[in-house]
Design an enzyme around this catalytic site. Structure first.
Site, PDB file in Angstrom:
ATOM      1  N   GLU A 192       0.919  -1.135  -0.092  1.00 43.04           N
ATOM      2  CA  GLU A 192       0.059  -0.189  -0.130  1.00 43.04           C
ATOM      3  C   GLU A 192       0.870   1.261  -0.099  1.00 43.04           C
ATOM      4  O   GLU A 192       0.326   2.515  -0.557  1.00 43.04           O
ATOM      5  CB  GLU A 192      -0.825  -0.070   1.151  1.00 43.04           C
ATOM      6  CG  GLU A 192      -2.180   0.651   0.977  1.00 43.04           C
ATOM      7  CD  GLU A 192      -3.304   0.208   2.021  1.00 43.04           C
ATOM      8  OE1 GLU A 192      -3.899  -0.735   2.061  1.00 43.04           O
ATOM      9  OE2 GLU A 192      -3.456   1.280   3.007  1.00 43.04           O
ATOM     10  N   HIS A 236       7.595 -26.866   1.203  1.00 43.51           N
ATOM     11  CA  HIS A 236       6.981 -28.100   0.552  1.00 43.51           C
ATOM     12  C   HIS A 236       5.720 -27.473  -0.409  1.00 43.51           C
ATOM     13  O   HIS A 236       4.829 -28.014  -0.508  1.00 43.51           O
ATOM     14  CB  HIS A 236       6.488 -28.978   1.624  1.00 43.51           C
ATOM     15  CG  HIS A 236       7.488 -29.655   2.257  1.00 43.51           C
ATOM     16  ND1 HIS A 236       8.310 -30.861   2.090  1.00 43.51           N
ATOM     17  CD2 HIS A 236       8.173 -29.083   3.527  1.00 43.51           C
ATOM     18  CE1 HIS A 236       9.268 -31.062   2.792  1.00 43.51           C
ATOM     19  NE2 HIS A 236       9.368 -29.984   3.750  1.00 43.51           N
ATOM     20  N   LYS A 262     -13.416   2.258  -1.857  1.00 39.44           N
ATOM     21  CA  LYS A 262     -14.127   2.582  -0.885  1.00 39.44           C
ATOM     22  C   LYS A 262     -15.248   3.452  -1.594  1.00 39.44           C
ATOM     23  O   LYS A 262     -16.418   3.110  -1.224  1.00 39.44           O
ATOM     24  CB  LYS A 262     -13.313   3.257   0.120  1.00 39.44           C
ATOM     25  CG  LYS A 262     -12.603   2.765   1.077  1.00 39.44           C
ATOM     26  CD  LYS A 262     -12.040   3.565   2.313  1.00 39.44           C
ATOM     27  CE  LYS A 262     -11.174   2.807   3.197  1.00 39.44           C
ATOM     28  NZ  LYS A 262     -10.438   3.397   4.330  1.00 39.44           N
TER      29      LYS A 262
HETATM   30  O1  PA5 Z   1      -3.055   1.509   5.791  1.00 37.00           O
HETATM   31  C1  PA5 Z   1      -4.397   2.245   5.806  1.00 37.00           C
HETATM   32  O2  PA5 Z   1      -4.351   3.252   5.515  1.00 37.00           O
HETATM   33  C2  PA5 Z   1      -5.462   1.509   5.574  1.00 37.00           C
HETATM   34  O3  PA5 Z   1      -5.326   0.042   5.258  1.00 37.00           O
HETATM   35  C3  PA5 Z   1      -6.505   1.690   6.419  1.00 37.00           C
HETATM   36  O4  PA5 Z   1      -5.986   1.161   7.626  1.00 37.00           O
HETATM   37  C4  PA5 Z   1      -7.777   0.831   6.196  1.00 37.00           C
HETATM   38  O5  PA5 Z   1      -8.342   1.237   4.861  1.00 37.00           O
HETATM   39  C5  PA5 Z   1      -8.827   1.164   7.290  1.00 37.00           C
HETATM   40  O6  PA5 Z   1      -9.077   2.314   7.339  1.00 37.00           O
HETATM   41  P1  PA5 Z   1      -9.565   3.082   8.690  1.00 37.00           P
HETATM   42  O7  PA5 Z   1      -8.690   2.781   9.900  1.00 37.00           O
HETATM   43  O8  PA5 Z   1      -9.862   4.656   8.510  1.00 37.00           O
HETATM   44  O9  PA5 Z   1     -10.922   2.343   8.792  1.00 37.00           O
END
Ligand code: PA5
Length: 462
Positions: A289, A318, A432
């Site tokens: 990410e 394995h 989202k």
């Molecule tokens: O790393 C990130 O920013 C995302 O993975 C968020 O943690 C995830 O989308 C969840 O978002 P939020 O904490 O706002 O619910």
């Protein structure tokens, strides 16, 4: 406290030939690494406040006080969260609690559920089997708008109210969300729920050492002080601009050079530790990410990013190692090793006349596990596959704190090398928004019409 060690011997040409890095290539990244570190550190008190999380003593104390105030009251802790609001909780739990903790919870300690999915085939059995009146739900959402987490919250809240009433249900919810903004913060204000804040400058995937990871850990009795102390120790160690002495800089340099100079876009985190398997999962999100981006920081279209892969030793020997050793030259490996696991199991002597099994007798599982790890590393390097090793003396809160901080800082530095914004996630946001539109959320009507138009047109389905 024992430091973890970073070994890059087997990522270099003397060990793996043409697919490894030469000393001069690595050294050529010294200046860029120093600049990257300076630029990350310069943002420490601005938008990268996650770097200072290990030093927030008052916050840690508030969390420990909360955990102490509810000790013994709940059989279960359940995290409602997703992505960066869930993966760290799972990683800490599996690393620092007994592998069978949730099947056989130690006396006085709750079990942990992390519901990071909304699949009704997960949630329905959860609702049928887990008594919410014996559970504290830690709802974690920095934004407070994530549909998955908010829908879980609505479901569990309604169930708690139904079973316990408006007043008493509140004791079963503890909310972790932005300190000031967001709907979840508004709900906290309205309901009077116990809550913790996620500070500005702490994005989801960099939040494991904040309230996001610490509340459930403290409720489970994990030593969060040692966790922070380990992270702080790694922070201090990684202040040096000397590339060969700084594990975060070295790890970032290997990732960047092996990807861009050796065309090895896949980064395999090979955890030779059952306990660290979910750290590899957590790291997969951190890497993917943070670095998987369409645009460079100046806005050019670049489509950058390594592909993280997680593997667990010995299990995946394995399953995956055949591909790793003989498949395409597109991967490099970071082996997570534990030098002195606390536990060991002797292998009994038997069948002295059957050499193929007799050699195991009198040895131990620790020796065999070590031999398997080294054997895989040898097989990979003999096959020309670059490997680095991060070795923990043992898996405890201090060493895990070191490891998490090392990887976070390393990814921040990688963002500078790859020239992408490591701290946004527009691709996730796009998904989202599409989900909001499809769920009929007000304000997303135009997007809904666009998606429905595109889905309807020219569908090929058999
Ligand atoms: O790393 C990130 O920013 C995302 O993975 C968020 O943690 C995830 O989308 C969840 O978002 P939020 O904490 O706002 O619910």
């Amino acid at each position: 406290m024992l430091p973890i060690r970073f070994d890059h011997t087997h990522a270099m040409t003397p060990a793996v030939g043409e697919h490894g890095l030469s000393e001069s290539e690595l050294m050529a990244l010294t200046e860029p690494s120093v600049r990257a570190l300076e630029s990350v550190q310069a943002r420490r008190s601005k938008d990268l406040r996650w770097l200072d999380l290990p030093y927030r003593d008052a916050v840690r104390k508030a969390i420990l006080d909360y955990a102490a105030s509810v000790r013994g009251r709940f059989e279960n802790v359940c995290v409602l969260g997703i992505g960066g609001s869930a993966l760290g909780n799972t990683a800490l739990h599996t690393a620092l609690d007994d592998p069978f903790h949730d099947l056989f919870p130690p006396k006085g300690k709750p079990r942990l559920f992390v519901l990071d999915n909304i699949d009704p085939e997960l949630i329905t059995p959860f609702l049928e089997r887990v008594d919410p009146t014996r559970t504290v739900f830690n709802v974690i959402s920095k934004s407070g708008t994530t549909a998955e987490t908010m829908s879980q919250f609505l479901i569990l809240r309604a169930e708690l109210v139904r079973r316990l009433g408006e007043k008493a249900h509140r004791d079963h919810l503890v909310i972790t969300t932005d300190e000031a903004k967001g709907i979840l913060r508004t709900i906290v204000g309205r309901e009077g729920y116990r809550s913790f804040g996620v500070p500005d400058g702490v994005g989801g995937r960099f939040s494991v050492l904040s309230e996001v990871g610490l509340v459930s850990s403290a409720l489970l009795g994990i030593d969060v002080e040692a966790l922070h102390a380990g992270a702080a120790a790694m922070d201090q160690r990684c202040r040096t601009p000397r590339l060969v002495e700084n594990p975060a800089l070295l790890h970032a340099a290997l990732q960047f050079l092996l990807h861009t100079r050796r065309n090895l876009p896949m980064a395999v985190t090979f955890a030779y530790s059952h306990r660290l398997r979910n750290v590899a999962d957590w790291y997969a999100q951190l890497l993917a990410e943070s670095l998987g981006k369409k645009h460079s920081r100046s806005g050019a279209v670049v489509h950058r990013g390594p592909t993280p892969i997680r593997a667990v030793g010995v299990t995946d020997q394995h399953s995956q190692v055949q591909l790793y050793a003989e498949g395409p030259f597109d991967k490099w490996f970071t082996i997570l090793a534990v030098e002195e696991p606390e536990k060991d199991v002797p292998i009994p002597l038997a069948y002295a006349d059957l050499e193929a099994v007799a050699y195991l007798g009198g040895r131990t599982l620790k020796e065999l596990f070590h031999a398997e790890r080294e054997g895989t590393r040898v097989a990979l390097t003999d096959a020309g596959r670059p490997c680095a090793e991060i070795a923990l003396p043992r898996v405890d809160a201090h060493t895990v704190g070191q490891l998490l901080f090392l990887l976070e800082l390393s990814v921040a530095v990688m963002g500078e090398h790859y020239d992408v914004d490591a701290f946004d996630q527009p691709g996730v946001e796009a998904g989202k928004i599409a989900a909001y539109a499809l769920m009929g959320r007000k304000g997303y009507e135009a997007r809904r019409a666009e998606i429905q138009g595109a889905v309807g047109a020219g569908r090929r389905r058999i």
